[in-house]
Enzyme design. Structure first.
Site, mmCIF file in Angstrom:
data_model
loop_
_atom_site.group_PDB
_atom_site.id
_atom_site.type_symbol
_atom_site.label_atom_id
_atom_site.label_comp_id
_atom_site.label_asym_id
_atom_site.label_seq_id
_atom_site.Cartn_x
_atom_site.Cartn_y
_atom_site.Cartn_z
ATOM 1 N N HIS A 175 0.813 -1.206 0.000
ATOM 2 C CA HIS A 175 0.000 0.000 0.000
ATOM 3 C C HIS A 175 0.853 1.264 0.000
ATOM 4 C CE1 HIS A 175 -3.500 -2.580 1.235
ATOM 5 N NE2 HIS A 175 -4.055 -1.784 0.356
ATOM 6 N N ARG A 197 -15.025 4.038 -0.982
ATOM 7 C CA ARG A 197 -14.912 2.706 -0.390
ATOM 8 C C ARG A 197 -15.013 2.803 1.129
ATOM 9 N NH1 ARG A 197 -9.560 -0.603 -1.611
ATOM 10 N NH2 ARG A 197 -8.722 0.813 -0.027
ATOM 11 N N GLU A 243 -12.089 -8.846 -5.171
ATOM 12 C CA GLU A 243 -10.667 -9.055 -4.891
ATOM 13 C C GLU A 243 -10.399 -10.374 -4.178
ATOM 14 O OE1 GLU A 243 -9.485 -5.696 -2.499
ATOM 15 O OE2 GLU A 243 -11.343 -5.727 -1.357
ATOM 16 N N ASN A 275 -4.825 -5.880 -7.035
ATOM 17 C CA ASN A 275 -3.690 -6.075 -6.130
ATOM 18 C C ASN A 275 -3.954 -7.248 -5.187
ATOM 19 O OD1 ASN A 275 -3.370 -3.608 -7.364
ATOM 20 N ND2 ASN A 275 -2.405 -2.642 -5.625
ATOM 21 N N ASP A 276 -5.082 -7.207 -4.492
ATOM 22 C CA ASP A 276 -5.402 -8.305 -3.582
ATOM 23 C C ASP A 276 -5.812 -9.559 -4.343
ATOM 24 O OD1 ASP A 276 -4.854 -7.618 -0.937
ATOM 25 O OD2 ASP A 276 -6.600 -6.310 -0.837
ATOM 26 N N ARG A 301 1.457 -9.638 -0.634
ATOM 27 C CA ARG A 301 1.784 -8.487 -1.475
ATOM 28 C C ARG A 301 2.900 -7.634 -0.894
ATOM 29 N NH1 ARG A 301 -3.481 -4.747 -1.468
ATOM 30 N NH2 ARG A 301 -2.056 -3.318 -2.518
ATOM 31 N N CYS A 348 -10.025 -1.014 -10.465
ATOM 32 C CA CYS A 348 -9.353 0.073 -9.751
ATOM 33 C C CYS A 348 -7.998 -0.361 -9.203
ATOM 34 C CB CYS A 348 -10.235 0.596 -8.612
ATOM 35 S SG CYS A 348 -10.631 -0.623 -7.342
#
Length: 528
Positions: A182, A319, A416, A438-439, A449, A486
């Protein structure tokens, strides 16, 4: 080339920076607020005492009529019944902020629903003292470091990155970390040069350090030739011939939306709202600095209003708090053995409905002032969407009963978790979908990650990720529901044509990626 120490890691693609090294004496992290009943009792007592002292000082400076109002607030702050109600909540495991809000909820609602106009007017006083104590509970500011320096450490907390003012330049060199973490994502969004996974090394504070975010190279005590070599042969991005400058995005035929991912309110002030189609992802957990903010409905409402004002009528997708994992605001996830697989995202929110209801109320109020959509993080099963929608509907009914202006936003979900992607057709309660790659990649590869030793698995997993995206998009289209992306994959020009071929017509990216995406988008459109 000089004999300076040269270290190779992975870069974030954001140019280079040179500055004196900042080496923290110990790892800097946000003030983690873990719930200890005795500590929470003490914190709340101290915050109430500070609020009373501030009101007493204000009373001494005001006219008699105003003093009466302030004395009422002082009286309520000293009310033992309220204190006992808050203490009961702390005894159940709530932190001081949520316990205080819970204790005042019935009081505020009772005043607002009274038939007596004078009593209804007291609701504003109760809200004032609620927020005054919350401000007192905000706690220690996040640790910071000097502007223009190169932060050198093992890793870096996302909240520390956000607390720092990057307008004075600077960069980041991390021994560990990952380009999928992140903090790396935040650095890309702000265009801060960063290199991760460079391995352990020693550097004295104030020693000049060069970070090349494009190549991942870190040079300790660089010479002029080192700096010149890094800046050479890196032409600026050029828009393709035929780019339609009358459109803010120069979009190919068929309709394609490009939105921004936003993690910090300060980001929007440097951006032109006309350069995008709206905000596709507002990461609300990064907007706040303490656990007390998670309980502060008014502060959250004002932040959402600021975003809406900037957007100027364009849609804003907000979110819900995605806490846990590597985002331990309020202490969530700190003690879990594997926080990425534990109580995080919507799982955490549904387990702490007070926090979810506070954010829901702030969003419902803000939705009356602009185009808001709400996005649920880390959804695994359909019941999580249904339960969240029910909470929004209950809070909407309560606010409407109190004559508060609201609007029910569309409620969608992050895709995700592989289980959710595979059975997307079961999520009828979701109004729209947003792919968080990403996830999704993390869970597909069973590779954390934030672990640099397995970072190469992310690139190897791209074919599998693209295949799952294509299958998921097809299901969403069959359901007649919008779907966008996203995650970081959306901002990678190399894969844009594959995303378009899969049926993606909306991407949300970091603002710093816009020029490269526009170029790739036009090329994909002309090639198609």
């Amino acid at each position: 080339m000089s004999g300076a120490l040269r270290l190779q890691g992975q870069g974030n693609g954001c140019g280079h920076a040179t500055g004196p090294a900042y080496v923290p004496a110990q790892p800097l992290s946000p003030h983690a607020e873990q719930v200890s009943p005795s500590l929470e009792f003490e914190r709340l007592d101290t915050a109430i005492a500070h609020a009373v002292a501030a009101l007493e000082a204000l009373t001494a400076q005001t006219d008699p009529a105003s003093a009466d109002i302030l004395e009422f607030q002082i009286e309520m702050l000293r009310d033992p019944v309220i204190a006992e109600m808050a203490a009961e909540q702390i005894g159940k495991g709530q932190n001081a902020a949520f316990a205080w809000v819970a204790a005042l909820e019935d009081y505020i609602s009772g005043f607002e629903q009274s038939d007596d106009g004078d009593i209804r007017a007291r609701a504003a006083d109760m809200i004032d003292i609620r927020d005054r104590v919350l401000r007192a509970l905000e706690g220690m500011p996040a640790a910071d470091f000097p502007k223009g320096t190169i932060f050198v450490g093992r890793d870096m907390a996302p909240s520390l990155f956000l607390a720092h003012d990057w307008t004075g330049g600077g960069g980041i060199a991390l021994e560990a970390g990952s380009t999928a973490s992140h903090v790396a994502m935040l650095a890309r969004a702000k265009g801060v040069p960063m290199a991760v996974g460079i391995g352990s090394f020693a550097v004295a504070p104030e020693t000049p350090v060069l970070v090349d975010g494009d190549s991942g190279l870190v040079v300790v005590d660089p010479r002029g030739a080192d700096i010149a070599a890094v800046g050479a042969d890196k032409p600026a991005a050029v828009m393709p011939a035929g780019f339609d400058r009358s459109s803010p995005l120069g979009l190919p035929a068929g309709g394609f939306e490009v939105l921004f991912n936003i993690s910090d309110i300060s980001e929007i002030h440097a951006l032109d709202a006309g350069a995008c189609d709206g905000i596709g992802l507002l990461r609300t957990e990064f907007l706040l600095s303490s656990a007390a903010d998670l309980a502060n409905e008014e502060k959250q409402f004002q932040l959402y209003c600021e975003i809406l004002k900037w957007a100027g009528g364009r849609p804003v997708t907000i979110r819900l708090f995605d806490l846990g994992g590597d985002k331990p605001l309020g202490g969530f996830g700190l003690e879990e053995r594997n926080p990425f697989l534990g109580l995080r995202g919507i799982r955490l929110l549904l387990s702490m409905p007070t926090m979810l209801r506070i954010q829901a109320r702030a969003l419902l109020r803000a939705a009356a002032l602009g185009s808001i959509k709400v996005l649920l993080p880390m959804v695994t099963f359909p019941g999580e969407v249904t339960d969240t929608r029910r909470i929004f509907e209950e809070e909407a009914a309560s606010l409407a009963h109190r004559h508060v202006a609201i609007s029910m936003p569309a409620i969608g979900m992050m895709v995700e978790v592989p289980a959710a992607a595979i059975m997307l057709d079961m999520f009828e309660d979701a109004d729209f979908f947003s792919l968080g790659t990403n996830d999704l990649a993390q869970y597909l590869t069973a590779a954390a990650r934030d672990n640099p030793t397995v970072a190469d698995l992310y690139q190897q997993a791209v074919p599998a990720l693209l295949r799952l995206i294509a299958q998921t998009v097809a299901v969403a289209h069959d359901m007649g529901k919008p779907i966008g992306i996203c995650g970081d994959l959306a901002g990678d020009p190399e894969h844009l044509s594959s995303l378009i071929a899969s049926g993606i017509r909306q991407i949300s990216i970091a603002p710093s990626q816009l020029a490269a995406v526009k170029t790739a988008q036009m090329q994909a459109g002309m090639d198609g």
